[in-house]
Design an enzyme around this catalytic site. Structure first.
Site, PDB file in Angstrom:
ATOM      1  N   ASP A   1     -34.670  16.671  55.148  1.00  0.00           N
ATOM      2  CA  ASP A   1     -33.334  17.240  55.344  1.00  0.00           C
ATOM      3  C   ASP A   1     -32.250  16.172  55.499  1.00  0.00           C
ATOM      4  O   ASP A   1     -32.444  15.158  56.163  1.00  0.00           O
ATOM      5  CB  ASP A   1     -33.300  18.087  56.623  1.00  0.00           C
ATOM      6  CG  ASP A   1     -34.165  19.313  56.505  1.00  0.00           C
ATOM      7  OD1 ASP A   1     -34.870  19.458  55.491  1.00  0.00           O
ATOM      8  OD2 ASP A   1     -34.129  20.126  57.441  1.00  0.00           O
TER       9      ASP A   1
ATOM     10  N   ASP B   1     -38.953  27.807  51.765  1.00  0.00           N
ATOM     11  CA  ASP B   1     -39.295  26.567  52.464  1.00  0.00           C
ATOM     12  C   ASP B   1     -40.810  26.292  52.441  1.00  0.00           C
ATOM     13  O   ASP B   1     -41.585  27.022  51.823  1.00  0.00           O
ATOM     14  CB  ASP B   1     -38.752  26.682  53.904  1.00  0.00           C
ATOM     15  CG  ASP B   1     -38.308  25.349  54.480  1.00  0.00           C
ATOM     16  OD1 ASP B   1     -38.752  24.305  54.003  1.00  0.00           O
ATOM     17  OD2 ASP B   1     -37.525  25.375  55.459  1.00  0.00           O
TER      18      ASP B   1
HETATM   19  C1  GAL Z   1     -36.267  22.848  56.667  1.00  0.00           C
HETATM   20  C2  GAL Z   1     -35.295  22.910  55.494  1.00  0.00           C
HETATM   21  C3  GAL Z   1     -33.900  23.030  56.079  1.00  0.00           C
HETATM   22  C4  GAL Z   1     -33.811  24.297  56.909  1.00  0.00           C
HETATM   23  C5  GAL Z   1     -34.885  24.298  57.986  1.00  0.00           C
HETATM   24  C6  GAL Z   1     -34.939  25.626  58.720  1.00  0.00           C
HETATM   25  O1  GAL Z   1     -37.555  22.713  56.192  1.00  0.00           O
HETATM   26  O2  GAL Z   1     -35.430  21.766  54.718  1.00  0.00           O
HETATM   27  O3  GAL Z   1     -32.933  23.018  55.063  1.00  0.00           O
HETATM   28  O4  GAL Z   1     -33.959  25.404  56.061  1.00  0.00           O
HETATM   29  O5  GAL Z   1     -36.164  24.040  57.427  1.00  0.00           O
HETATM   30  O6  GAL Z   1     -35.913  25.655  59.715  1.00  0.00           O
END
Ligand code: GAL
Length: 458
Positions: free
Chosen positions: A227, A150
């Protein structure tokens, strides 16, 4: 002058990312399950094992879903104070990650984990920035087969989008600081490769720095937007993207139709081994209709996104299981050619939304065609053969048409292109409900006669 040019070329080459992810993995888009969309931080080893067991008991494992991935929040409060190794939360993962991974492997599945190219993960657990090597080594020792990586808390180590994009130019050579995103992700790619363990590398920087133009060289997949949310269409204020160009920050609740719109421009960058990731699936999480989930699943499959389930597998409806088990749609996603379908046209509907035609080439001269209705009304659509002819089909060749959701020859479409001629149009028969998608596989008769692998017997 010539030596100067050569020097510049050499410099440029030294600044290009090496094919760090040349790991031979993900030749077709990864299929699996991830904890985030449904469970967020409410996870434990039971949650993960229950999903793994469900993949087996529902038959999903047998049709290709293989990765079981823990997302954010598996972490202890801090790393091991002496070795700096990452540690799991002792309350929720008391048996340790290695034991969990062993159990998942013993089911014939593969195991994935999550980290972040920053100081912290998005849920504020420790990140991997500065700890790439020790983390990669630890993951390998735990038997990790897939890493989602991430982009939160990255300390501003990201580049100006237009300049990262032009990394092949002199500007980039003179301003290497603009390569900061690339370098963060490249570090982990190299650390993973150095472990010698095959680990799928799923980059999750939400499309920052035009990553679709370079991420395929570093990662097996690359997220392209904020997301996804469990919503079909519209503009939720939490979604950080107003367009593909301005889609760089952390954020959530981007709708299916908006992600698909952005994807249309960048899925041509996908290739076997490096796929645009439209984000994990929401099918079965409850807020969309069956038609909407079918559209979501079909289109993610057609553009060759990884298909990572995001629902509660232990408690799913018959409809959900039926959608995610559609073998013909999965076969389109896993087609060995690995070419994403492209959007041929998009026509606005007065009441809002649009009708879209998508087409993609498949092996043995077959073609996949999807007609999508994102509008709030039912629609009657005319798709002339001429719009779908460019892909492998000749006007003389008989073509069988399979409706991949009806699982039958679509008599309405007619079976023989040759006898119908290229002016044939099926306007009177193509009726789409609001938010429905129809998907057809067009198979030249010769290949069809050799054996039809895509029809499931009722
Ligand atoms: C976001 C990511 C999500 C999930 C989340 C967890 O940045 O795009 O899919 O992994 O973090 O905190």
């Amino acid at each position: 002058m010539l030596p100067l040019i050569l020097l510049s070329l050499q410099l440029a080459n030294s600044l290009l990312p090496v094919s760090a992810v040349d790991n031979g993995l993900a030749r077709t888009p990864p299929l699996g399950w991830n904890s985030w969309n449904r469970f967020q931080c409410d996870i434990s080893e039971e949650t993960i094992l229950s999903a793994a067991n469900s993949l087996v008991s529902t038959g999903l494992k047998d049709i290709g879903y293989e990765y079981v991935i823990i997302d954010d929040c598996w972490h202890a409060d801090s790393r091991d104070p002496e070795t700096n190794e990452p540690l799991p939360n002792p309350d929720t993962f008391p048996s340790g990650i290695k034991s969990l991974s062993d159990q998942i492997h013993s089911l014939g599945l593969k195991f994935g984990i999550y980290s972040d190219a920053g100081l912290y993960t998005c849920a504020r657990r420790f990140g991997s920035l500065g700890y790439e090597e020790i983390d990669a080594k630890t993951y390998a020792s735990w038997g990790v087969d897939y890493l989602k990586y991430d982009n939160c808390f990255n300390e501003g180590l990201s580049g100006n989008t237009s300049i990262s994009y032009s990394r092949y130019t002199v500007v980039t050579m003179l301003a290497p600081k603009y390569r900061l995103t690339l370098e963060r992700y490249e570090k982990m790619a190299k650390a993973l490769n150095a472990t010698g363990r095959p680990i799928v590398y799923a980059m999750c920087n939400w499309g920052e720095d035009h990553s679709w133009t370079w991420a395929g060289e570093l990662a097996n997949s690359w997220r392209m937007s904020g997301d996804i949310g469990d919503l079909f269409t519209g503009y939720h204020p939490w979604c950080p993207c107003t367009s593909l160009e301005n889609c760089t920050n952390f954020g959530a609740r981007c709708s299916v139709t908006r992600i698909l719109d952005w994807a249309a421009d960048i899925v041509p960058y996908s290739d076997p081994g490096g796929w645009a990731d439209l984000d994990m699936l929401e099918v079965g999480n409850g807020n969309m209709t069956k038609d909407e989930y079918i559209t979501h699943f079909s289109m993610w499959a057609l553009v060759k996104s990884p298909l990572i389930l995001g629902n509660d597998l232990a408690n799913m409806s018959k409809d959900t299981l039926e959608i995610i088990s559609n073998k013909e749609i999965l076969a389109v996603n896993q087609d060995p050619l690995g070419i994403a379908a492209s959007r041929v046209w998009q026509v606005s509907v007065e009441e809002g939304g649009d009708i879209q035609l998508w087409i993609g080439p498949l092996e043995h001269g077959a073609t996949v065609v999807a007609v999508v209705n994102t509008s709030p009304t039912n629609a009657t659509v005319s798709v002339p053969w001429t719009d779908i002819l460019p892909y492998e089909l000749t006007s003389e060749q008989p073509v069988h048409v399979f409706d991949l959701w009806q699982r039958a020859d679509d008599a309405q479409w007619g079976l023989y292109l040759g006898s119908l001629g290229s002016s044939f149009s099926f306007s009177s028969t193509m009726k789409l409900r609001s938010h429905e998608t129809k998907v057809y596989r067009l198979v030249p008769q010769a290949s069809h006669a050799e054996g039809d692998q895509f029809r499931v017997q009722a």
